[in-house]
Design a protein around this motif. Structure first.
Motif, PDB file in Angstrom:
ATOM      1  N   ARG A 183       1.056  43.519  45.402  1.00 52.66           N
ATOM      2  CA  ARG A 183       1.390  44.527  45.396  1.00 52.66           C
ATOM      3  C   ARG A 183       1.796  45.233  47.310  1.00 52.66           C
ATOM      4  O   ARG A 183       1.127  44.943  47.418  1.00 52.66           O
ATOM      5  N   VAL A 205       6.134  42.764  44.504  1.00 52.96           N
ATOM      6  CA  VAL A 205       6.265  44.754  44.186  1.00 52.96           C
ATOM      7  C   VAL A 205       5.696  45.260  45.762  1.00 52.96           C
ATOM      8  O   VAL A 205       5.504  44.630  46.167  1.00 52.96           O
ATOM      9  N   ASP A 253       6.812  48.973  46.935  1.00 55.28           N
ATOM     10  CA  ASP A 253       7.156  50.548  46.578  1.00 55.28           C
ATOM     11  C   ASP A 253       6.192  51.308  47.844  1.00 55.28           C
ATOM     12  O   ASP A 253       5.142  51.055  48.122  1.00 55.28           O
ATOM     13  N   TYR A 311       2.009  51.760  47.737  1.00 53.53           N
ATOM     14  CA  TYR A 311       0.792  51.167  48.407  1.00 53.53           C
ATOM     15  C   TYR A 311       0.770  50.752  49.691  1.00 53.53           C
ATOM     16  O   TYR A 311       0.394  50.026  50.193  1.00 53.53           O
ATOM     17  N   ASN A 367      12.635  44.331  45.199  1.00 50.65           N
ATOM     18  CA  ASN A 367      11.812  44.345  43.858  1.00 50.65           C
ATOM     19  C   ASN A 367      12.785  42.977  43.738  1.00 50.65           C
ATOM     20  O   ASN A 367      12.073  42.692  42.482  1.00 50.65           O
ATOM     21  N   ASN A 404       4.123  47.390  35.688  1.00 51.24           N
ATOM     22  CA  ASN A 404       5.446  48.224  36.239  1.00 51.24           C
ATOM     23  C   ASN A 404       4.864  49.797  36.810  1.00 51.24           C
ATOM     24  O   ASN A 404       4.879  49.961  35.388  1.00 51.24           O
ATOM     25  N   SER A 405       4.141  49.776  37.436  1.00 50.24           N
ATOM     26  CA  SER A 405       3.717  50.966  38.833  1.00 50.24           C
ATOM     27  C   SER A 405       4.546  52.054  38.162  1.00 50.24           C
ATOM     28  O   SER A 405       3.876  53.691  38.167  1.00 50.24           O
ATOM     29  N   THR A 412      -1.338  50.627  38.269  1.00 52.09           N
ATOM     30  CA  THR A 412      -1.222  49.881  38.136  1.00 52.09           C
ATOM     31  C   THR A 412      -1.490  48.667  37.603  1.00 52.09           C
ATOM     32  O   THR A 412      -2.807  47.488  38.182  1.00 52.09           O
TER      33      THR A 412
END
Length: 744
Positions: free
Chosen positions: A142, A179, A181, A184, A425, A472-473, A560
């Motif tokens: 991530r 992934v 986002d 992070y 993603n 899937n956070s 997560t």
């Protein structure tokens, strides 16, 4: 300076100790003094501060993690579970598999290449310590926003570290996730999974049994790299200065680890040892105290016998060092020469450093002076346990009320699909995976970008194992309980669609600070969801890892939970791949699609929206799908299968078409937007040879699974009737160009 001995500690009871600087609370320090009946020495204080850290003691998570044992369904397959270095599952009467996933998050932010590399090395040694030969690795990753400058610093280093270490060990990397986002940013997640295979009768244990047995340290020399490394870095919140703490990150040498693997396997095969423990977080401190505590014995250790990289190291540094590529063995005196001979043949340093005793104390001397005298259980088993306050996040009600289903729908579905498949993603991850060797050893049957990695473990029978890791956070941020269950459901389904039978779970639970009641509530709910889900599916959690303090300042990452599922497939020749391989096959959708967009890629990519509740998950349907896929694989009724998850049907069609360059012509019904982009769970896209339609539908009817005929495979375009047509060349360009543009 003079060494702080036990004798000196007894004579200077009022000397101030820097316990707070080492992360210990005042009441924790007072408890240490009570246990010892005096103040601790410098070395003892270092040992307690490490072993009682969040990373090593699980002091904030233990009370929640016990659900995995309490709710665990009975399993005749589980040979070793929670509390061991890794879970071990019997595949048949002769072979067992061990697997585990762990985190190396904070070190990978501080020094991306070495942080990620030593994460791989550490999880490989966990598998090795169970008596297994490591056979494959996986890497759920991530990162912050894909276009953020710090992501450009961290991601290439992490990928290079994972690839460099794993490739040098000769281990295939068969799957994982990449992934992106913004949550992070400043706190990437680098989780590493390893799987190994062993004969059932070669299972090892860590107990230092047998007073009089010799304690042998094998592997690399001990240096200052890693002092206060993972155990301290992973037990505190990140701040501005964290990136400057490079000396705290371990330095790995995969070539020494390769020699260590081979020498360990020879020792196991010849039954030359009675106990083994790898040295990872907390180094010698952990290995010495855990092995003694596991057997209820003691140890006398001469610490100056440890081979050092730097002669000036002090005893507390030797005990706290997290230098890599080291193992601790318990050896009967009659086997000592044979053990040292094996090490010599492989060119690995092996040194007797102590002896097992029946005193119930670990006593460590430094050039004849006692610097440690502790009961090992007080470090390994009896650390503090906290029932941290829990509070639902204050914004959760408003967040869940802000449903993505009410967002404006797109008018151009073709453009929406191309935008989504090019998003960070959902785009092609070949830029990452081409840096990993996926086929070394010659037993990789499926690897990225397939739904699961599959490894053959018996060449004669074709017996194999399947592995998938998922999480899937965004779902978990919206609902931690259901988010964890959705991660489990997807990993379970990813294994099932290949035709394998899912049998066991490992997890890596990545969360913010446990001192934040909102984070602890998220953690507690996620653990409850995962434990309930495993109970419903009838598969056990065999072990895993908790990673707290994943936040920068006061801002935590999205919760997560990463879930790994292991499956067994009797004959890898019957596995089901994901890509369309023939023209004219019938395309069916298994499962039902609902109007579920909250937490979806569509909502995030097109609206930067996060709100509502995640899709519903029904484990009864997941089990029915799994049973159905195993049956169709056995009968050879399905040519390809691909689970539906992030990006929905549109993404599954895209990936299936581009896998082997074969198009599709489908009809999706009246509400094409929902049909294409909803992320409803429990759905699979399958391609069936037209001549097997009747047999296929008969098996579907047995399982009572909803079935929709979508269309056929073939041609050089993805055609959605009455909506759009996209040539595969255009689709591939959109899908495959994103990461090379971002990272070169």
């Amino acid at each position: 300076m003079s060494i702080d001995t036990v004798e000196r500690a007894e004579s200077t009871p009022d000397e101030l100790q820097p316990f707070a600087e080492l992360g210990l609370k005042e009441d924790e320090y007072e408890r240490i003094c009570q246990i010892l009946g005096r103040r601790p020495t410098q070395s003892e204080l270092a040992m307690y501060s490490i072993m009682w850290s969040e990373h090593c003691s699980y002091k904030s998570s233990k009370i929640h993690l016990k659900q995995f044992g309490e709710k665990a369904p009975p399993s005749d397959r589980m040979l070793a579970g929670i509390g061991e270095n890794a879970g071990v599952i019997a595949v048949n009467d002769k072979l067992a598999v061990t697997f585990k996933v762990e985190s190396h998050n904070h070190p990978s932010f501080v020094e991306p290449h070495q942080g990620a590399a030593t994460g791989v090395g550490g999880i490989v040694r966990d598998i090795l310590a169970m008596g297994a030969r490591p056979v494959a690795v996986m890497d759920p990753l991530r990162f912050g926003a894909a276009d953020h400058p710090d992501t450009a610093r961290v991601l290439p280093g992490v990928v290079g570290g994972i690839g460099g270490y794993g490739n040098c060990l000769g281990l295939p990397n068969i799957g994982g996730e990449v992934v992106f986002d913004p949550s992070y940013q400043g706190n990437p997640l680098v989780n590493a999974l390893c799987v190994g295979v062993l004969p059932v009768d070669r299972l090892q244990n860590k107990a230092a049994t047998g007073p009089g047995n010799i304690v042998v340290l094998m592997g690399a020399k001990t240096g200052r790299d890693g002092i206060g490394g993972v155990s301290v870095l992973a037990s505190a919140t990140f701040d501005e200065g964290s990136e400057q703490r490079r000396p705290s990150v371990q330095v790995g040498d995969p070539f020494i680890e390769k020699l260590l693997i081979e020498s360990c396997l020879e020792l196991y095969e010849n039954k030359l040892i009675v106990g083994v423990q790898d040295l990872g977080g907390a180094g010698l401190t952990c290995a010495l105290t855990e092995t003694a505590a596991a057997a209820g014995t003691g140890m006398d250790v001469q610490l100056e016998k440890v081979h050092l990289r730097e002669a000036s190291m002090e005893p507390h540094e030797v005990l706290a060092s997290e230098s890599q590529e080291r193992m601790l063995f318990i050896v009967e005196p009659s086997n000592l020469d044979a053990v040292l001979n094996v090490a010599s043949i492989w060119g690995v340093i092996a040194t007797p450093i102590g002896v097992v005793t029946n005193t119930g104390r670990v006593r460590i001397t430094w050039h004849g002076e006692t610097v440690v005298d502790v009961p090992p259980g007080s470090l390994a088993d009896d650390g503090p346990i906290y029932a941290r306050p829990l509070r639902e996040p204050a914004d959760l009600i408003l967040l869940q009320a802000d449903r993505a289903e009410t967002l404006p729908r797109p008018t151009d579905l073709r453009e929406t699909l191309l935008t989504l498949v090019a998003s960070p993603n959902l785009c092609d991850k070949t830029w990452v995976t081409e840096q990993y060797d996926r086929y070394v050893l010659g037993n990789t049957i499926l690897a990225q970008p397939e739904d699961s990695g599959i490894i053959r473990i018996d060449e004669e029978t074709g017996l194999g194992i399947a592995l998938s890791v998922d999480g899937n956070s965004r779902y978990t941020r919206l609902d931690p309980y259901d988010g964890a269950r959705l991660a489990l459901a997807e990993a379970f389904r990813n294994v099932a669609v290949t035709g394998a039978e899912p049998v066991a779970v490992t997890d890596c639970l990545n969360f913010g600070s446990p001192e934040d009641p909102a984070v602890m509530w998220q953690f507690a709910e996620a653990v409850r969801g995962l434990a309930d889900g495993c109970q419903e599916l009838g598969i056990p959690v065999t072990g895993g890892n908790v990673s707290f303090y994943n936040q920068t300042g006061a801002t935590a990452i999205h919760p997560t939970p990463i879930v790994g599922v292991l499956g067994i497939i009797d004959d890898v020749a019957k596995r089901i791949p994901m890509g369309f391989s023939h023209d004219g096959d019938l395309l069916f959708l298994l499962g039902e699609t609902a109007n579920e967009f909250s937490g979806s890629e569509w909502a995030w990519v097109t609206h930067q929206h996060l709100g509502g509740r995640p899709p519903k998950v029904d484990f009864g349907r997941e089990q029915a799908l799994a049973g159905f896929m195993a049956r169709t694989a056995e009968l050879g009724l399905v040519r390809s299968a691909h689970d539906l998850s992030e990006g929905g049907l549109a993404q599954a069609l895209t990936e299936s078409c581009l896998r082997k360059g074969i198009g599709a012509n489908v009809t999706v019904g009246e509400d094409a937007f929902v049909a294409l982009f909803s992320e409803s769970a429990s759905r699979v896209l399958v391609a069936v040879p037209i001549g097997l339609r009747q047999a296929f539908e008969a098996v579907v009817a047995e399982q009572e699974i909803p079935l929709t005929l979508l269309g056929t495979t073939g041609g050089t375009s993805l055609v959605v009737k009455d909506q759009f047509e996209i040539p595969l060349d255009e689709l591939r360009t959109a899908w495959s160009s994103t990461l090379p543009k971002l990272f070169g």
